[in-house]
Design a protein around this motif. Structure first.
Motif, PDB file in Angstrom:
ATOM      1  N   ALA A 252      73.532  -6.408  70.609  1.00 19.69           N
ATOM      2  CA  ALA A 252      74.655  -5.667  71.072  1.00 19.69           C
ATOM      3  C   ALA A 252      75.952  -5.993  70.441  1.00 19.69           C
ATOM      4  O   ALA A 252      76.803  -5.140  70.104  1.00 19.69           O
ATOM      5  N   TYR A 253      76.043  -7.232  69.874  1.00 16.44           N
ATOM      6  CA  TYR A 253      77.302  -7.821  69.217  1.00 16.44           C
ATOM      7  C   TYR A 253      77.443  -7.071  67.862  1.00 16.44           C
ATOM      8  O   TYR A 253      78.402  -6.616  67.189  1.00 16.44           O
ATOM      9  N   HIS A 254      76.395  -6.839  67.274  1.00 14.62           N
ATOM     10  CA  HIS A 254      76.120  -6.370  65.743  1.00 14.62           C
ATOM     11  C   HIS A 254      76.738  -5.078  66.020  1.00 14.62           C
ATOM     12  O   HIS A 254      77.330  -4.406  64.863  1.00 14.62           O
ATOM     13  N   GLU A 255      76.279  -4.219  66.992  1.00 14.44           N
ATOM     14  CA  GLU A 255      76.843  -2.813  67.265  1.00 14.44           C
ATOM     15  C   GLU A 255      78.322  -2.603  67.392  1.00 14.44           C
ATOM     16  O   GLU A 255      78.952  -1.851  67.049  1.00 14.44           O
ATOM     17  N   ARG A 256      78.888  -3.650  67.704  1.00 14.13           N
ATOM     18  CA  ARG A 256      80.445  -3.723  68.088  1.00 14.13           C
ATOM     19  C   ARG A 256      80.977  -5.339  67.992  1.00 14.13           C
ATOM     20  O   ARG A 256      81.228  -5.748  68.905  1.00 14.13           O
ATOM     21  N   PRO A 257      81.199  -5.660  66.663  1.00 13.91           N
ATOM     22  CA  PRO A 257      81.485  -6.747  66.201  1.00 13.91           C
ATOM     23  C   PRO A 257      82.944  -7.359  66.590  1.00 13.91           C
ATOM     24  O   PRO A 257      83.684  -7.783  65.540  1.00 13.91           O
ATOM     25  N   VAL A 258      83.415  -7.085  67.793  1.00  8.21           N
ATOM     26  CA  VAL A 258      84.638  -7.644  68.116  1.00  8.21           C
ATOM     27  C   VAL A 258      84.644  -8.721  69.265  1.00  8.21           C
ATOM     28  O   VAL A 258      84.208  -8.230  70.450  1.00  8.21           O
TER      29      VAL A 258
END
Length: 394
Positions: A252-258
């Motif tokens: 999930a972090y890879h999809e939205r790495p902020v």
């Protein structure tokens, strides 16, 4: 003694606050770590300006319509003289800078900017014997050592009738935008850090969860006893990072790495009993406590700290190491048996050796836990590395 093939570990800089070392390594998360989703539609930003008397504001605090986040440690850093000068400003009828509130859907308010000022004034006016007496003043020396109830009635009335300008962020404004507004206007004498902002914006449910996670003997032991009730709330951030990756997953972090958005989303999840039911929260707390126990069992006083071969100096806690190793040592979600802990105990020397070797010779890994730590590739690398090292000796 130098180790052949070893790399020179990056300099470790410990965060210092108010002249005190915090036992937390300064993190270089990189530019992308703080970028909340953009662009915004300006029409989504709604801020209304209102005027309230201080008495009205204090009444709303007492009745719970305005929350001051009672376990917010940073409120204690103002010295009595600083608090006294704020009160003196009111007595001299010097206008205070505007306050910012974020309104919730139920009509209650969260203080976005001015939390320390409001807490100080509430303590002085409504604190009674538990409040504070005025300290050093610049102009009204004859009021020194007086509490609110000791002041002449005209001065009491002047304080209560002080008009405060409040900018209220409408509840329809997106949460991420509210967070960005908070960051932009967070210009007090001691600006809040990211976790302190999240704490102020969150609801009691997530705050209570993070509080419980960081108030166990296992957490205290794994973090060296200095992190619980941390003055910069880094203990809550550590627990939140674990919760975020445990609930949402690395993918999930890879999809939205902020990173800030990732942690803000996790905070909102914890605030929602629908998204994270009580049973799931209980499981989270059990798994987290078990991970803390295993971290101290395997790494001892060096848990979550850089520890290259040939160097036993005890460094401050590293956030990237905490999030990855706590996850690597946590059980799968459906695990209910204790044989994993025994297995880790028998393999702990092999695990420590693998981890220390990596911190000594793996430049890519050292970069992943030191600089631009929010970069998706570095997050992925260090998570995979921790899992691999946790399997050493099998």
């Amino acid at each position: 003694m130098a180790i052949e093939g070893a790399q020179t570990p990056p300099d470790v800089v410990e965060d210092v606050f108010d002249g005190r070392a915090t036992d937390i390594e300064v993190e270089d998360a990189g530019e992308d770590a703080t970028r909340i989703q953009r662009p915004w539609n300006p029409d989504q930003i709604r801020v209304n300006t209102s005027q309230f008397s201080l008495r009205n504001i204090l009444d709303q605090i007492d009745e719970g319509s305005i929350e001051l986040a009672p376990d917010f440690q940073r409120l204690r850093v103002w010295r009595v003289d600083q608090k006294s000068l704020l009160v003196e400003s009111l007595l001299l009828q010097i206008p205070l800078p505007a306050f910012y509130f974020a309104e919730d859907a139920d009509g209650s308010f969260r203080v976005v900017d001015g939390l320390q000022r409001l807490s100080t004034l509430h303590s002085f006016v409504r604190g009674g014997e538990t409040g504070f007496a005025l300290g050093k003043l610049e102009h009204l020396d004859d009021l020194k050592d007086l509490r609110f109830s000791d002041l002449p009635v005209p001065f009491q009335r002047r304080i209560n009738n002080t008009q405060l300008i409040v900018n209220v962020i409408d509840p329809t404004t997106p949460r991420g935008v509210t967070y960005e507004i908070f960051k932009r206007i967070n210009t007090g004498g001691t600006p809040l850090n990211a976790q302190e902002i999240r704490h102020c914006m969150s609801s009691p449910r997530s705050r209570d969860i993070l509080h419980r996670m960081t108030h166990t003997d296992a957490f205290a032991k794994a973090t060296g006893g200095r992190l619980t009730n941390h003055i910069r709330m880094n203990d809550r951030e550590m627990a939140l990072r674990f919760a975020a990756f445990w609930l949402k997953g690395v993918a999930a972090y890879h999809e939205r790495p902020v990173m800030e958005q990732f942690l803000m989303d996790a905070t909102e999840m914890l605030d929602s009993a629908k998204q994270v039911p009580d049973e799931r929260v209980a499981e989270l707390e059990v798994v987290f406590e078990r991970a803390m126990h295993r971290a101290s069992m395997v790494f001892g006083e060096h848990a979550f700290r850089k520890w290259p071969q040939g160097d036993d100096y005890r460094r401050p806690i590293n956030r990237a190491l905490f999030e990855t190793w706590s996850m690597a040592l946590a059980d799968p979600e459906d695990a209910t048996h204790e044989d994993t802990s025994m297995d880790l105990f028998t393999r702990r020397e092999a695990i420590v050796k693998a981890a220390r070797d990596r911190m000594t010779t793996d430049v890519t890994y050292l970069n992943a836990i030191t600089s631009s730590t929010a970069d998706r590739h570095r997050v992925d690398y260090r998570f995979k590395a921790a899992v691999a090292d946790a399997g050493a000796g099998q």
